[in-house]
Structure formats: C-alpha cells, structure tokens
Design a protein around this motif. Sequence first.
Motif, PDB file in Angstrom:
ATOM      1  N   VAL A 126       1.017  -1.786   0.164  1.00  0.00           N
ATOM      2  CA  VAL A 126       0.177  -0.095   0.149  1.00  0.00           C
ATOM      3  C   VAL A 126       1.052   1.125   0.097  1.00  0.00           C
ATOM      4  O   VAL A 126       0.414   2.153  -0.505  1.00  0.00           O
ATOM      5  N   SER A 127       1.979   1.521   1.119  1.00  0.00           N
ATOM      6  CA  SER A 127       2.797   2.814   0.782  1.00  0.00           C
ATOM      7  C   SER A 127       3.626   3.147  -0.354  1.00  0.00           C
ATOM      8  O   SER A 127       3.631   3.738  -0.963  1.00  0.00           O
ATOM      9  N   THR A 129       2.567   1.423  -3.485  1.00  0.00           N
ATOM     10  CA  THR A 129       0.983   2.210  -4.306  1.00  0.00           C
ATOM     11  C   THR A 129       0.685   3.060  -4.624  1.00  0.00           C
ATOM     12  O   THR A 129      -0.397   3.864  -5.077  1.00  0.00           O
ATOM     13  N   THR A 130       0.999   4.331  -3.263  1.00  0.00           N
ATOM     14  CA  THR A 130      -0.041   5.089  -2.720  1.00  0.00           C
ATOM     15  C   THR A 130       0.690   6.128  -2.449  1.00  0.00           C
ATOM     16  O   THR A 130       0.676   7.034  -2.423  1.00  0.00           O
ATOM     17  N   GLY A 131       2.329   6.296  -3.115  1.00  0.00           N
ATOM     18  CA  GLY A 131       2.945   7.218  -2.138  1.00  0.00           C
ATOM     19  C   GLY A 131       3.703   7.405  -0.957  1.00  0.00           C
ATOM     20  O   GLY A 131       3.670   8.496  -1.002  1.00  0.00           O
ATOM     21  N   SER A 132       2.409   7.302  -0.002  1.00  0.00           N
ATOM     22  CA  SER A 132       3.141   7.329   1.566  1.00  0.00           C
ATOM     23  C   SER A 132       4.788   7.572   1.448  1.00  0.00           C
ATOM     24  O   SER A 132       5.282   6.238   1.650  1.00  0.00           O
TER      25      SER A 132
END
Length: 132
Positions: A126-127, A129-132
């Motif tokens: 998730v980090s 793919t979302t750029g977080s």
Amino acid sequence: MAGDKEEGFVIRDRRGSGGAEKAPAPPPPSASAAEHPPHVPSWEADEKAAPPVTFASFVISLGSSSLMLMGEKLEPQQPSMPVNLPQAKEIIDLLSVLEEKTKGNLTSDEQAVLRDMLYALRMKYVSLTTGS
C-alpha cells in the motif's frame, strides 16, 4: 529365440544424418552403477545441513520473495532487484488464499507467522502504490 539375450530397444534418429544410421544406444547401466551413483546433486548433499521445511519457513520464503520484488534488500550487500509490484501482489494474494484455505488447521504459531507476514506485506504494498 528362447536362448536370445534381451537387450532392450534401440533408437535410431535419422533426422539430421540424411538417413544414415547412428550407433545403437548404449546398454542400460549395470547394477554396480546403480549402487554407486556417479554424481549426487549439491542440493541433496546439503539436505542434511539445511533445516527442515516447515509451514512457517514456507510463508517466510514467499514473504521474502515478495519483499524483494517490492525493492527491499534482505541483506545490505545484496544487489537491488528491479521493483515488480504486480508479481509482489501475486505472492501476497497467494498467501491470502493460503490463509483462507488453512483456516482452523494451523497451530497458533503458524497462524501468527502467516498473519504477521501478510500484514507487513500489505502495508509495504500500500505504501508503494499510494506513494506514502
């Protein structure tokens, strides 16, 4: 015919020789050759040195592969692999299916390893793919 020695069958490959016959195939190995194999693969030789494969080690192996595909270095001197998020997600999905199909059949330790690995992989994915 009853006294003839049976030698097996002979394969003649005439494709590359323009029809010329090739020498007959060598006879099958003798009994002594079967008792003393000429070469033991290295993975068989190292089998005694390696720890046994367990469910937890299987999950950790898959998880490590997914992490490497997400750009993680498992050892500092290890060269970087190119990031491949679709393949990393495929491994995460595979572990998710494994979690579903083994529900109620795992020990508490095995459940914990699988649950924790999936959590870590999902958060990393998730980090990325979302750029977080």
